[in-house]
Design an enzyme around this catalytic site. Structure first.
Site: not given
Length: 261
Positions: A15, A17, A191
């Site tokens: 991922d 961001d 995250d």
């Protein structure tokens, strides 16, 4: 966990961001535009905060958010925006690359694994980070361009939640790889609990600086948890030794940021 004889996975997915990037691409972009007086800062940043709250709560209307993301580009060409994007990458994205990101990517490459970013962020904003990280494969939402100019709409499906899996499958097919078999041995680092569909689809999910919901899931399921920020990330430690203590013998050998469960 796979046995030690299981072949090393060929794919490591990340991922972007709040994972490889210590921040949100669009939030940084809007702050950059606000500093230059190019947007109504108070109104636009308030809308951004609202969307990020929805994202954290798992109720984000991704199509509405992407429309909001694309508003500053409408009617503009990539060529006309390129100088602005280059300044944004240098002043905002480069300082926000997570401290441990480069060593983690290098670690996977040392194992002979292909690295790819999988992001809901549209390509105009995601591509500069991929270049800074040296990752050529970027799987993301595509912004529609007609007659050389951004329309403010997306082209195809957003690369978000369960739809990330379809985007990854199509990418793997272009490489001549069987999606199911490849993902069963692949890594995915994220995250956010919004990425649970893809985390559950891979053989080696890892929670990175995770939000509260993903932290709870990772703890319940015994998934590795990793930080790419601060001293722990910048100080090399044994990735394999940490995994072995947690019972995960299939993690690759070598040096990478500290990992725990």
């Amino acid at each position: 966990m796979p046995s030690p004889e299981t072949p090393s996975p060929s794919i490591a997915l990340f991922d972007l961001d709040h994972t490889l990037l210590a921040g949100d691409s669009n939030e940084l972009w809007l702050g950059f535009l606000a500093d230059r007086g190019l947007i109504d800062a108070a109104a636009v940043l308030a809308r951004q905060a609202h969307y990020l709250a929805d994202y954290t709560a798992g109720r984000l209307d991704i199509l509405a958010y992407l429309e909001f993301q694309l508003e500053p580009l409408v009617g503009r060409s990539l060529e006309s925006l390129q100088p602005l994007r280059e300044a944004f990458a240098a002043t905002q994205l480069a300082p926000h690359i997570a401290p441990g990101a480069a060593s983690l990517i290098a670690h996977h490459r040392a194992q002979g694994q292909r690295c790819a970013i999988v992001s809901a962020t549209h390509r105009f904003l995601a591509e500069p980070s991929a270049r800074l990280l040296g990752i050529d494969s970027l799987i993301c939402t595509e912004a529609e361009v007609v007659d050389g100019r951004f329309t403010g709409r997306i082209d195809g499906e957003p690369c978000f939640r369960e739809r990330k899996i379809g985007h990854v499958h199509r990418w793997l097919a272009t490489l001549g790889l069987d999606p199911a078999n490849t993902l069963s041995h692949a890594w995915f680092y994220s995250d956010s609990a919004n990425d649970l569909p893809l985390l559950e689809a891979v053989g080696r999910p890892v929670a990175v600086d995770a939000d509260a919901r993903l932290t709870d899931v990772a703890r319940e399921r015994g998934w590795p948890q990793l930080s790419l920020g601060g001293e722990a990330a910048s100080t090399p430690s044994s990735f394999a030794a940490s995994a072995k203590r947690a019972g995960g013998s299939a993690l690759p050998r070598g040096t990478a940021p500290a990992i725990s469960r």
